[in-house]
Design an enzyme around this catalytic site. Structure first.
Site, PDB file in Angstrom:
ATOM      1  N   LYS A 102       0.861  -1.182   0.000  1.00  0.00           N
ATOM      2  CA  LYS A 102       0.000   0.000   0.000  1.00  0.00           C
ATOM      3  C   LYS A 102       0.897   1.232   0.000  1.00  0.00           C
ATOM      4  O   LYS A 102       1.399   1.650   1.033  1.00  0.00           O
ATOM      5  CB  LYS A 102      -0.923   0.056   1.209  1.00  0.00           C
ATOM      6  N   GLU A 114      -0.957   7.348  -0.532  1.00  0.00           N
ATOM      7  CA  GLU A 114      -1.922   7.878  -1.488  1.00  0.00           C
ATOM      8  C   GLU A 114      -1.475   9.228  -2.050  1.00  0.00           C
ATOM      9  O   GLU A 114      -2.029   9.715  -3.036  1.00  0.00           O
ATOM     10  CB  GLU A 114      -3.315   7.998  -0.856  1.00  0.00           C
ATOM     11  N   ARG A 115      -0.439   9.820  -1.437  1.00  0.00           N
ATOM     12  CA  ARG A 115       0.089  11.090  -1.946  1.00  0.00           C
ATOM     13  C   ARG A 115       1.129  10.891  -3.048  1.00  0.00           C
ATOM     14  O   ARG A 115       1.357  11.788  -3.851  1.00  0.00           O
ATOM     15  CB  ARG A 115       0.695  11.889  -0.794  1.00  0.00           C
ATOM     16  N   SER A 159       4.550   8.196  10.309  1.00  0.00           N
ATOM     17  CA  SER A 159       4.550   9.040  11.500  1.00  0.00           C
ATOM     18  C   SER A 159       4.435   8.207  12.772  1.00  0.00           C
ATOM     19  O   SER A 159       3.985   7.054  12.742  1.00  0.00           O
ATOM     20  CB  SER A 159       3.394  10.041  11.438  1.00  0.00           C
ATOM     21  N   CYS A 196      13.071  11.274   7.787  1.00  0.00           N
ATOM     22  CA  CYS A 196      13.245  10.877   9.183  1.00  0.00           C
ATOM     23  C   CYS A 196      14.669  11.076   9.673  1.00  0.00           C
ATOM     24  O   CYS A 196      14.928  10.985  10.869  1.00  0.00           O
ATOM     25  CB  CYS A 196      12.818   9.426   9.387  1.00  0.00           C
TER      26      CYS A 196
END
Length: 486
Positions: A178, A181-182, A231, A286
């Site tokens: 997955k 979605e961005r 996140s 990160c």
């Protein structure tokens, strides 16, 4: 851009590009222009079910495919990625916004991950001891574990998927990805190239979407492990829900990385490294430098150098070669960043370089210029929270010990860097700092495909980190065989 220019994305299941079980979509934007470049389906748990079923069926034969044969497909895939290097980098820049130079570097990191995975015949080797007792021998053998789910972030649409599914697949597993979605466009291209390399149908599947897809993977009985990067709140959720459903989980989370500059450091070199670490990729990584703890004696000199260098940075659409600082990912993230800047002012920090004043910030796209605060304390939100943007906080300290103590007070512990010419200071830093990825006189201790990567504390949930031998351990299970030959 007209509606006909917008790419309508599909899911990749069982080797076919198919429509999702929903008409709901979300727009994918070019963050440098604010224009819609694609529509991604918000798939349902039914789509997850189809993908997992395809992966489970493929696992029956893929897991029995000889390891050298799997490796040869990985080698072909690696070469295709090399051949498409520039194309892939342009896709990264288009949907993520980072500079084309950084995008090319990200593609390189992804290719290195595939190269590592192609060493599967060595990575999958077990161990044997021929004489544990008279006439007895014992051996350990590695096996794949089944269907793996991967959930990847927007900030590294090439590198992070490539440190997940190539290694998992090389170890004999099948995979359901997955992507964010961005930034889903690059993931689709990766799947196309893997198919071209000869990957059998169903071994890699892609289900686009958001919460429903995440929960579908976490809850599905046939998904045996979940790899996640994102996140901190979502990482914690993924870890707890995944383990609740009996899965292996590695969840790499947020960060608030500290850079420590001592008075014996080469300030020019430190400045160059900090600028790259703080403002490269618009601070959306990160391993970004978020806080600089500098000894008081050299603080003014370092700060002036940082401001001067920041003023020279070229801001704009990352597709242009001269651009260093591209946009943040979305309008709402830009607004969130501006709120943090205002918070820093209200809490008493000194705003010495205001990225809100760069003219690009007030034009098209989602730009925020390099922003620097001085006289920051650990009571301020800009010190405590992961902003994930080109915002740098400076804290003045009296010693290395104070700087280490300050860094260790953060709930995050992904990375930390030290700038010094002292071997004893390096040792003190290494032994006492609480973080997983350390840099000495470099700004970004970047992940390497052949070494484990992750942080400590709230920056990581799980037992086995990504990449390297930890990755192999995560994607395999072991059998111990003790035998007496008659």
């Amino acid at each position: 851009m007209t509606k006909t220019d917008v790419q309508m994305l599909k899911n990749y299941i069982g080797g076919q590009w198919i429509e999702a079980e929903t008409s709901q979509t979300e727009a994918v934007y070019n963050p440098a222009t604010g224009k819609i470049i694609a529509e991604v389906p918000l798939s349902t748990k039914k789509d997850v079910e189809r993908a997992v079923q395809a992966a489970q069926e493929a696992f029956t034969t893929w897991s029995k495919t000889p390891v050298p044969r799997r490796a040869r497909i990985l080698f072909k895939y690696q070469q295709l990625l090399v051949d498409k290097w520039d194309e892939l980098a342009e896709l990264v820049t288009m949907e993520n916004g980072k500079s084309i130079t950084e995008a090319k570097g990200e593609v390189q990191r992804g290719i290195e991950c595939v190269e590592f995975a192609a060493g599967a015949p060595t990575l999958m080797m077990g161990k044997q001891l021929p004489d544990i007792a008279s006439g007895l021998e014992s051996g350990m053998y590695r096996y794949p574990i089944g269907v793996i789910g991967g959930i990847t972030p927007f900030n590294f649409p090439m590198m992070v998927p490539c440190w997940m599914f190539p290694l998992a697949i090389a170890c004999g597993n099948t995979f359901v990805l997955k992507p964010s979605e961005r930034t889903p466009i690059l993931a689709a291209r990766l799947a196309e190239l893997f198919e071209e390399a000869g990957l059998p149908k169903g071994v890699l599947n892609i289900v686009n979407g958001a919460h429903d897809v995440v929960n579908g993977l976490l809850e599905h009985q046939k998904v045996k492990a979940i790899s996640f990067v994102g996140s901190q709140p979502v990482a914690e959720y993924v870890y707890k829900k995944g383990t609740e459903h009996g899965k292996r989980v590695q969840a790499l989370a947020g960060a608030k990385n500290h850079s420590i500059v001592l008075k014996d450091a080469d300030l020019d070199a430190a400045t160059k490294q900090i600028i790259g670490a703080a403002f490269g990729s618009a601070g959306e990584r990160c391993m970004a430098a978020a806080v600089v703890a500098v000894e008081e004696e050299v603080a003014d000199d370092l700060i002036q150098k940082l401001v001067d260098e920041s003023n020279e940075l070229v801001i704009g659409n990352g597709i242009n070669e001269e651009v260093f600082l591209g946009p943040v990912i979305r309008e709402e993230h830009k607004e969130r960043t501006l709120q943090y800047i205002q918070s820093g002012i209200e809490e008493g920090a000194s705003l010495i370089r205001d990225g809100r004043k760069d003219h690009e910030t007030n034009g098209k796209g989602y730009f925020v210029g390099p922003t620097i605060f001085d006289h920051v304390t650990n009571q301020m939100k800009i010190w405590q929270d992961e902003i994930f943007a080109p915002v740098l906080s400076i804290v003045r300290v009296s010693s290395l010990a104070e700087a280490i103590d300050l860094s260790n007070q953060s709930k995050f512990a992904n990375g930390a860097c030290l700038y010094t010419d002292s071997a004893s200071s390096i040792r003190e830093f290494r032994e006492n700092i609480e973080a997983g990825m350390l840099g000495v006189n470099i700004g970004v201790p970047a992940p390497m495909a052949f070494f484990p990567f992750s942080g400590w504390k709230d920056s990581f949930y799980g037992d086995l980190h990504a990449n390297g031998t930890d990755g192999v351990e995560f994607y395999t299970r072991k059998k111990m065989v003790t035998a007496r030959y008659m």
